[in-house]
Motif scaffolding. Structure first.
Motif, PDB file in Angstrom:
ATOM      1  N   HIS A  54     -25.740 -14.846  37.190  1.00 20.67           N
ATOM      2  CA  HIS A  54     -25.806 -16.302  37.192  1.00 20.67           C
ATOM      3  C   HIS A  54     -26.845 -16.789  38.190  1.00 20.67           C
ATOM      4  CE1 HIS A  54     -22.654 -17.642  34.457  1.00 20.67           C
ATOM      5  NE2 HIS A  54     -21.944 -16.587  34.843  1.00 20.67           N
ATOM      6  N   SER A  55     -27.161 -18.082  38.104  1.00 22.22           N
ATOM      7  CA  SER A  55     -28.167 -18.677  38.969  1.00 22.22           C
ATOM      8  C   SER A  55     -27.715 -20.078  39.380  1.00 22.22           C
ATOM      9  CB  SER A  55     -29.512 -18.763  38.244  1.00 22.22           C
ATOM     10  OG  SER A  55     -29.394 -19.635  37.114  1.00 22.22           O
ATOM     11  N   ILE A  56     -28.513 -20.715  40.209  1.00 26.57           N
ATOM     12  CA  ILE A  56     -28.218 -22.089  40.614  1.00 26.57           C
ATOM     13  C   ILE A  56     -28.136 -22.988  39.387  1.00 26.57           C
ATOM     14  CG2 ILE A  56     -29.062 -24.079  41.910  1.00 26.57           C
ATOM     15  CD1 ILE A  56     -30.390 -22.146  43.846  1.00 26.57           C
ATOM     16  N   ALA A  57     -29.040 -22.770  38.450  1.00 28.19           N
ATOM     17  CA  ALA A  57     -29.105 -23.625  37.263  1.00 28.19           C
ATOM     18  C   ALA A  57     -27.838 -23.511  36.424  1.00 28.19           C
ATOM     19  CB  ALA A  57     -30.326 -23.263  36.430  1.00 28.19           C
ATOM     20  N   THR A  58     -27.332 -22.296  36.228  1.00 31.64           N
ATOM     21  CA  THR A  58     -26.148 -22.133  35.373  1.00 31.64           C
ATOM     22  C   THR A  58     -24.896 -22.716  36.039  1.00 31.64           C
ATOM     23  OG1 THR A  58     -25.740 -19.909  36.260  1.00 31.64           O
ATOM     24  CG2 THR A  58     -27.073 -20.069  34.261  1.00 31.64           C
ATOM     25  N   ARG A  64     -17.602 -21.634  45.006  1.00 29.43           N
ATOM     26  CA  ARG A  64     -18.309 -21.465  46.279  1.00 29.43           C
ATOM     27  C   ARG A  64     -17.849 -20.197  46.995  1.00 29.43           C
ATOM     28  NH1 ARG A  64     -17.217 -22.613  51.568  1.00 29.43           N
ATOM     29  NH2 ARG A  64     -15.152 -23.393  50.980  1.00 29.43           N
ATOM     30  N   LEU A  65     -16.522 -20.005  47.058  1.00 29.63           N
ATOM     31  CA  LEU A  65     -16.000 -18.821  47.724  1.00 29.63           C
ATOM     32  C   LEU A  65     -16.342 -17.544  46.958  1.00 29.63           C
ATOM     33  CD1 LEU A  65     -12.530 -20.192  48.868  1.00 29.63           C
ATOM     34  CD2 LEU A  65     -14.544 -19.789  50.267  1.00 29.63           C
ATOM     35  N   LEU A  66     -16.412 -17.643  45.639  1.00 29.57           N
ATOM     36  CA  LEU A  66     -16.762 -16.482  44.828  1.00 29.57           C
ATOM     37  C   LEU A  66     -18.196 -16.045  45.065  1.00 29.57           C
ATOM     38  CD1 LEU A  66     -16.271 -14.481  42.439  1.00 29.57           C
ATOM     39  CD2 LEU A  66     -17.114 -16.302  40.938  1.00 29.57           C
ATOM     40  N   PHE A  67     -19.141 -16.984  44.873  1.00 26.17           N
ATOM     41  CA  PHE A  67     -20.550 -16.613  44.922  1.00 26.17           C
ATOM     42  C   PHE A  67     -21.075 -16.431  46.348  1.00 26.17           C
ATOM     43  CE2 PHE A  67     -20.555 -18.671  40.631  1.00 26.17           C
ATOM     44  CZ  PHE A  67     -20.923 -17.538  39.918  1.00 26.17           C
ATOM     45  N   LEU A 122     -19.055 -12.335  46.301  1.00 33.13           N
ATOM     46  CA  LEU A 122     -20.210 -11.614  45.757  1.00 33.13           C
ATOM     47  C   LEU A 122     -21.403 -11.637  46.707  1.00 33.13           C
ATOM     48  CD1 LEU A 122     -20.027 -12.838  42.044  1.00 33.13           C
ATOM     49  CD2 LEU A 122     -19.080 -10.750  43.045  1.00 33.13           C
ATOM     50  N   LYS A 123     -21.483 -12.673  47.572  1.00 32.14           N
ATOM     51  CA  LYS A 123     -22.553 -12.821  48.570  1.00 32.14           C
ATOM     52  C   LYS A 123     -23.941 -12.765  47.925  1.00 32.14           C
ATOM     53  CE  LYS A 123     -19.749 -10.966  52.346  1.00 32.14           C
ATOM     54  NZ  LYS A 123     -19.610  -9.967  53.421  1.00 32.14           N
ATOM     55  N   LEU A 124     -24.109 -13.566  46.889  1.00 27.73           N
ATOM     56  CA  LEU A 124     -25.397 -13.622  46.199  1.00 27.73           C
ATOM     57  C   LEU A 124     -26.375 -14.477  47.002  1.00 27.73           C
ATOM     58  CD1 LEU A 124     -24.118 -14.020  42.536  1.00 27.73           C
ATOM     59  CD2 LEU A 124     -24.784 -11.943  43.732  1.00 27.73           C
ATOM     60  N   GLN A 136     -27.961 -21.936  48.390  1.00 28.03           N
ATOM     61  CA  GLN A 136     -28.900 -23.012  48.091  1.00 28.03           C
ATOM     62  C   GLN A 136     -28.293 -24.078  47.164  1.00 28.03           C
ATOM     63  OE1 GLN A 136     -32.697 -21.388  46.765  1.00 28.03           O
ATOM     64  NE2 GLN A 136     -32.322 -19.514  47.938  1.00 28.03           N
ATOM     65  N   ILE A 137     -27.108 -23.808  46.625  1.00 29.14           N
ATOM     66  CA  ILE A 137     -26.427 -24.807  45.791  1.00 29.14           C
ATOM     67  C   ILE A 137     -25.919 -25.937  46.684  1.00 29.14           C
ATOM     68  CG2 ILE A 137     -24.416 -25.225  44.310  1.00 29.14           C
ATOM     69  CD1 ILE A 137     -24.735 -22.458  43.191  1.00 29.14           C
TER      70      ILE A 137
END
Length: 460
Positions: free
Chosen positions: A55-59, A86-89, A93-95, A100-101
């Protein structure tokens, strides 16, 4: 019922365990963890061909924007869904792109991006007022952090009293470490503050524990720096105290010394065992004159329970209902007439707040502005009115015991046990989660191991 995929794939089960550990680290209430997982499952189901790490910021923004346009999603539900992602990513997962979201924008309650999206200041009207309050160091020096504090408290659905209490302890902590930015503080600073409370301020163990809870919440949920091992620090000795109990004769003297305007409320507290906030929060719809019971809504621990409606008060309570109806009719005629109801119900039933059944049994003497929504409405009577009235009556009656509003609750439980009521029944009436909490009244009532006669009484 369909089997979860996690039951057949151990890797998926490990993933959910890791996510659950992150939620616990960030002090998400146990009852909310299944909902956070469900939000993630919905997100995964809406992207069947995309792995989480792809996934990305856009999705993420596109999904939240689409979700925000759904009229069936309440504001608090939307903020919880945002928090789960928020807690997931960011922390599970620490992407690298996750930070930046604009999480603050989404968490502020803005349900859809656009030129006219609601700002945080409009969503939380108290921010500007709090920033100007010289006692609120967090709001004055760190308004962005204060905004996140408010959002986190609302997501966790803490009561306004808890919100004020936590904020007060956070402000004391910031004053104690005035030379440091909150983000530069950690376990050492936390331990030194807690030790200061015990050694210099001489606070009780319960007070020190409350400060610890507030600061752990502050570090984990607002600063996103979960507290690890705090290390050794001075703790006050926890005293084992027995509750103050009034005898039936003392209850009569106390009630006789009350002012007429507050007598009904205080008699109701003794007759039902309700806490002071439970008493002032009773609504007309919670009274059941046919079955002689009162439903206590969202008591301590967000639990409902039923307590007896004293037959001796039935007539006075009916008169009070008529008084409330008259006040409500006057408010409606003046263009007001609404009361606070839970947000989800307010959205589902927009006119419910104007209905007579939702009105408070003990309304405030004047209309005032709701501190959270800014709506001008009539709230319930303030709990300090009861507390001050009890204090004046205690002085007037000449009773030397230390009497508070909670003393009536202690007396209610003890007198029931003395009359032969089963302890499990008393536990249910008081709303205790564990019977061991109720057991303290057996000692006071002389029903436990301390119910013995003095040897002096035996020899006369």
């Amino acid at each position: 019922m369909e089997k979860r995929e996690s039951s057949t794939d151990p890797r998926i089960e490990i993933f959910w365990l890791r996510y659950s550990d992150v939620l616990k680290l960030f002090r998400i209430p146990e009852r909310s963890i299944p909902w956070y997982r469900r939000h993630i499952e919905f997100f995964i189901a809406d992207h069947p061909n995309t792995r989480l790490k792809e996934h990305s910021i856009a999705t993420v923004d596109a999904w939240l924007s689409s979700l925000g346009r759904n009229p069936h999603v309440n504001e608090w539900q939307f903020r919880q869904k945002v928090d789960s992602l928020r807690l997931l990513f960011c922390h599970c997962l620490k992407l690298p792109w996750a930070d930046q979201i604009e999480w603050d924008h989404w968490l502020s309650g803005a349900k859809a991006l656009g030129k006219d999206h609601p700002t945080v200041a409009r969503s939380y009207e108290m921010i500007e007022k709090a920033v100007k309050d010289p006692r609120n160091r967090l709001g004055k020096k760190f308004p962005d952090i204060y905004r996140k504090y408010l959002i986190s408290m609302r997501i966790a659905d803490y009561s306004p009293n808890t919100e004020k209490s936590y904020l007060a302890w956070i402000n004391r902590f910031l004053v104690f470490h005035s030379e440091k930015h909150p983000c530069d503080c950690g376990e050492i600073e936390l331990a030194s503050f807690l030790e200061h409370l015990a050694i210099n301020r001489k606070v009780s163990g319960a007070t020190q524990g409350l400060a610890l809870n507030a600061l752990v919440f502050f570090f984990s949920r607002i600063l996103e720096q979960p507290v690890g091992q705090i290390g050794p620090y001075q703790r006050p000795k926890k005293p084992k105290r027995l509750p103050t109990i009034l005898s039936p004769d003392e209850i009569q003297r106390l009630l006789g010394a009350l002012e007429p305007t507050n007598r009904l409320m205080i008699r109701l507290m003794y007759g039902t065992g309700m806490r002071v906030m439970e008493c002032v929060s009773v609504r007309l719809k919670d009274l059941d004159f046919e079955y002689h019971q009162i439903t206590v809504r969202a008591g301590k621990g967000k639990k409902d329970r039923c307590v007896p409606l004293p037959k001796a008060l039935a007539s006075d309570l009916r008169k009070q209902v008529a008084v409330v109806k008259q006040i409500h009719d006057t408010d409606v005629a003046a263009g007001y007439g609404s009361v606070f109801i839970p947000e989800a119900l307010a959205r589902k039933y927009p006119n419910a707040s104007y209905e007579l059944g939702w009105q408070y049994l003990f309304p405030a003497s004047r209309i005032s502005q709701d501190p959270r929504s800014g709506i001008v409405r009539r709230h319930h009577i303030h709990q300090t009115v009861i507390q001050k009235s009890i204090k004046r009556a205690a002085t007037k009656s000449g009773i030397l015991k230390r009497i508070t509003s909670h003393t009536l609750r202690h007396s209610f439980a003890t007198h029931l046990l003395e009359s032969g009521t089963d302890i499990r029944t008393v536990q249910e009436l008081l709303g205790h989660a564990d019977v061991s909490t109720t057991m303290i009244y057996t000692h006071v009532a002389g029903l436990g191991s301390q119910g013995v006669k003095s040897p002096l009484d035996r020899i006369g």
